[in-house]
Design an enzyme around this catalytic site. Structure first.
Site, mmCIF file in Angstrom:
data_model
loop_
_atom_site.group_PDB
_atom_site.id
_atom_site.type_symbol
_atom_site.label_atom_id
_atom_site.label_comp_id
_atom_site.label_asym_id
_atom_site.label_seq_id
_atom_site.Cartn_x
_atom_site.Cartn_y
_atom_site.Cartn_z
ATOM 1 N N SER A 128 0.831 -1.202 0.000
ATOM 2 C CA SER A 128 0.000 0.000 0.000
ATOM 3 C C SER A 128 0.865 1.252 0.000
ATOM 4 C CB SER A 128 -0.869 -0.006 1.260
ATOM 5 O OG SER A 128 -1.419 1.268 1.495
ATOM 6 N N TYR A 152 -1.669 -0.609 10.882
ATOM 7 C CA TYR A 152 -1.883 -1.158 9.535
ATOM 8 C C TYR A 152 -0.642 -0.928 8.675
ATOM 9 C CZ TYR A 152 -3.380 -0.923 4.658
ATOM 10 O OH TYR A 152 -3.453 -1.052 3.291
ATOM 11 N N LYS A 156 2.225 -3.572 6.821
ATOM 12 C CA LYS A 156 2.611 -3.577 5.394
ATOM 13 C C LYS A 156 4.125 -3.425 5.266
ATOM 14 C CE LYS A 156 -1.378 -4.132 3.376
ATOM 15 N NZ LYS A 156 -1.689 -5.388 2.697
HETATM 16 N N1 UFG Z 1 -12.514 11.718 3.287
HETATM 17 C C1 UFG Z 1 -13.482 12.644 3.632
HETATM 18 N N2 UFG Z 1 -14.664 12.160 4.126
HETATM 19 C C2 UFG Z 1 -14.915 10.834 4.301
HETATM 20 C C3 UFG Z 1 -13.915 9.902 3.933
HETATM 21 C C4 UFG Z 1 -12.716 10.380 3.439
HETATM 22 O O1 UFG Z 1 -13.293 13.852 3.492
HETATM 23 O O2 UFG Z 1 -16.014 10.475 4.764
HETATM 24 C C5 UFG Z 1 -11.248 12.219 2.720
HETATM 25 C C6 UFG Z 1 -10.045 11.871 3.560
HETATM 26 O O3 UFG Z 1 -9.845 12.822 4.577
HETATM 27 C C7 UFG Z 1 -8.947 11.874 2.490
HETATM 28 C C8 UFG Z 1 -9.655 11.370 1.243
HETATM 29 O O4 UFG Z 1 -11.043 11.583 1.479
HETATM 30 O O5 UFG Z 1 -8.497 13.194 2.250
HETATM 31 C C9 UFG Z 1 -9.431 9.905 0.962
HETATM 32 O O6 UFG Z 1 -9.748 9.154 2.119
HETATM 33 P P1 UFG Z 1 -9.918 7.557 2.080
HETATM 34 O O7 UFG Z 1 -10.316 7.120 3.446
HETATM 35 O O8 UFG Z 1 -10.803 7.160 0.943
HETATM 36 O O9 UFG Z 1 -8.451 7.040 1.706
HETATM 37 P P2 UFG Z 1 -7.057 7.213 2.460
HETATM 38 O O10 UFG Z 1 -6.133 7.886 1.496
HETATM 39 O O11 UFG Z 1 -7.215 7.846 3.780
HETATM 40 O O12 UFG Z 1 -6.619 5.713 2.723
HETATM 41 C C10 UFG Z 1 -6.597 4.752 1.680
HETATM 42 C C11 UFG Z 1 -6.715 3.372 2.297
HETATM 43 C C12 UFG Z 1 -5.464 3.086 3.096
HETATM 44 C C13 UFG Z 1 -4.230 3.312 2.268
HETATM 45 C C14 UFG Z 1 -4.217 4.694 1.649
HETATM 46 C C15 UFG Z 1 -3.057 4.857 0.717
HETATM 47 O O13 UFG Z 1 -7.857 3.279 3.116
HETATM 48 O O14 UFG Z 1 -5.505 1.738 3.487
HETATM 49 O O15 UFG Z 1 -5.432 4.867 0.922
HETATM 50 O O16 UFG Z 1 -3.201 5.960 -0.119
HETATM 51 F F1 UFG Z 1 -3.130 3.176 3.024
#
Ligand code: UFG
Length: 341
Positions: A128, A152, A156
């Site tokens: 990841s 997590y 990884k």
């Molecule tokens: N976000 C919101 N509201 C929500 C959910 C997410 O504003 O309800 C924002 C987050 O703050 C972030 C973006 O949308 O800025 C993406 O969030 P995600 O939760 O979709 O994805 P992340 O980048 O936080 O995490 C994902 C996976 C992880 C991985 C990571 C690597 O969940 O396991 O991508 O890029 F490690």
């Protein structure tokens, strides 16, 4: 190794595994699923059969069951194993670190133990972008420093390091590490897609449920990041492109490519507000949102440099953000409750 090689997919009934199963079959391989269905539903299997027109070979069980995996390796003589059976929720890992170590590091250790007793030394591992921690710049190349900010991410990193140690100890190992960025989207048939349990943690499934009227509004977590519109930027990649990256990785390793570690993204970053607007266009639905505080541990921006994957594997992502939203919406609209069983 002939293209009809059997390939084991641990965690193959999950979101990414199920799309990879279809892509492998279409590429002429014989995928076999091992899954304990702790994070997915058996209903996916009938959908896979509908898409492919063929019975699905699936074993219910744990990757940490060394005897079971040894028996599968003996019986099927796999050309390669794709190891996807891992937990992936950052928040859950903070609350239950031991489960993450047991499942993610323990599962990997057991799989390697089982493979050592077989002739199969070819492995593709789902890593990841989380291994880049809080990256100093974008786009991120594979030689960026690695770190972790939660259990997590720690698992990884540990698995990547364990795989390096295995290669150093026995050069017969051929290992492809794929560092996924943000997988989203669904199969164009609308039959398989992401089916999160409870409230989705990730942006795209949450947005889809707001568009469908199942949730009142989206909370936009953080509007003061150092990004063009202040909201978090991520490199979203269509799950179909990700599935093709696994096919390319397996092919490269079976054709004699040395071990590799590559980013799997599109190279394009999109903010939370951009995704929201793109989803409104794809679905024709309004997506109300409210500005909310940053999520603890979130970073401003993740965006991949995907040049190495293109060079080594001849792979690059083809789907746009509009495709990702359209396919997510079709899946959400046609399956408001995900898989029934
Ligand atoms: N976000 C919101 N509201 C929500 C959910 C997410 O504003 O309800 C924002 C987050 O703050 C972030 C973006 O949308 O800025 C993406 O969030 P995600 O939760 O979709 O994805 P992340 O980048 O936080 O995490 C994902 C996976 C992880 C991985 C990571 C690597 O969940 O396991 O991508 O890029 F490690």
């Amino acid at each position: 190794m002939p293209s009809r090689a059997p390939i084991l997919i641990t965690g193959g009934a999950g979101y990414i595994g199920s799309h990879t199963y279809v892509a492998l079959l279409e590429a002429g391989f014989l995928p076999v699923i091992l899954d304990n269905f702790s994070r997915c539903k058996p209903g996916v299997l009938t959908r896979l059969q509908a898409i492919t027109g063929q019975p699905v070979v699936c074993y219910g069980g744990n990757v940490s069951d060394v005897v079971l995996v040894q028996e599968l390796l003996r019986q099927h003589k796999f050309g390669a194993v794709i190891h996807m059976a891992g937990f992936k929720s950052v928040g859950e890992s903070v609350a239950h670190p031991l489960s993450y170590v047991e499942n993610n590091i323990g599962g990997m250790t057991a799989l390697l133990r089982a493979m050592e007793t077989s002739s199969c030394r070819t492995l593709v591992f789902s890593s990841s972008a989380t291994v880049y921690g809080d990256p100093p710049a974008a786009p991120i190349t594979e030689d960026f420093p690695r770190s972790h900010t939660n259990p997590y991410g720690m698992t990884k990193l540990a698995c990547e390091d364990l795989l390096s140690a295995m290669r150093a100890a026995a050069p017969a190992w051929r290992i492809g590490v794929l560092r996924y960025f943000n997988p989203v989207g669904a199969h164009a048939s609308g039959l398989i897609g992401e089916d999160p349990t409870g409230t989705p943690n990730n942006l795209m499934p949450f947005v889809a449920q707001v568009a469908a009227g199942q949730r009142a509004y989206l909370s936009v977590h953080g509007v003061d990041y150092d990004t063009p519109d202040g909201t978090g930027v991520r490199d979203y990649i269509h799950v179909q492109d990700l599935a093709q990256a696994h096919v390319a990785a397996v092919k490269a390793l079976l054709e004699g490519e040395e071990s590799f570690t590559v980013n799997v993204g599109t190279g394009q970053g999109h903010s939370v507000l951009e995704v929201t607007k793109a989803f409104e266009r794809a679905s024709g639905q309004a997506i109300p949102y409210r500005l909310a505080p940053r999520r603890p541990g979130d970073v401003a921006q993740y965006c991949a440099d995907c040049g190495l994957a293109q060079k080594l594997l001849g792979w690059r992502a083809k789907h746009s953000l509009a495709d990702m939203c359209a396919d997510t919406w079709r899946w959400q609209r046609d399956n408001p409750n995900g898989y029934d069983a």
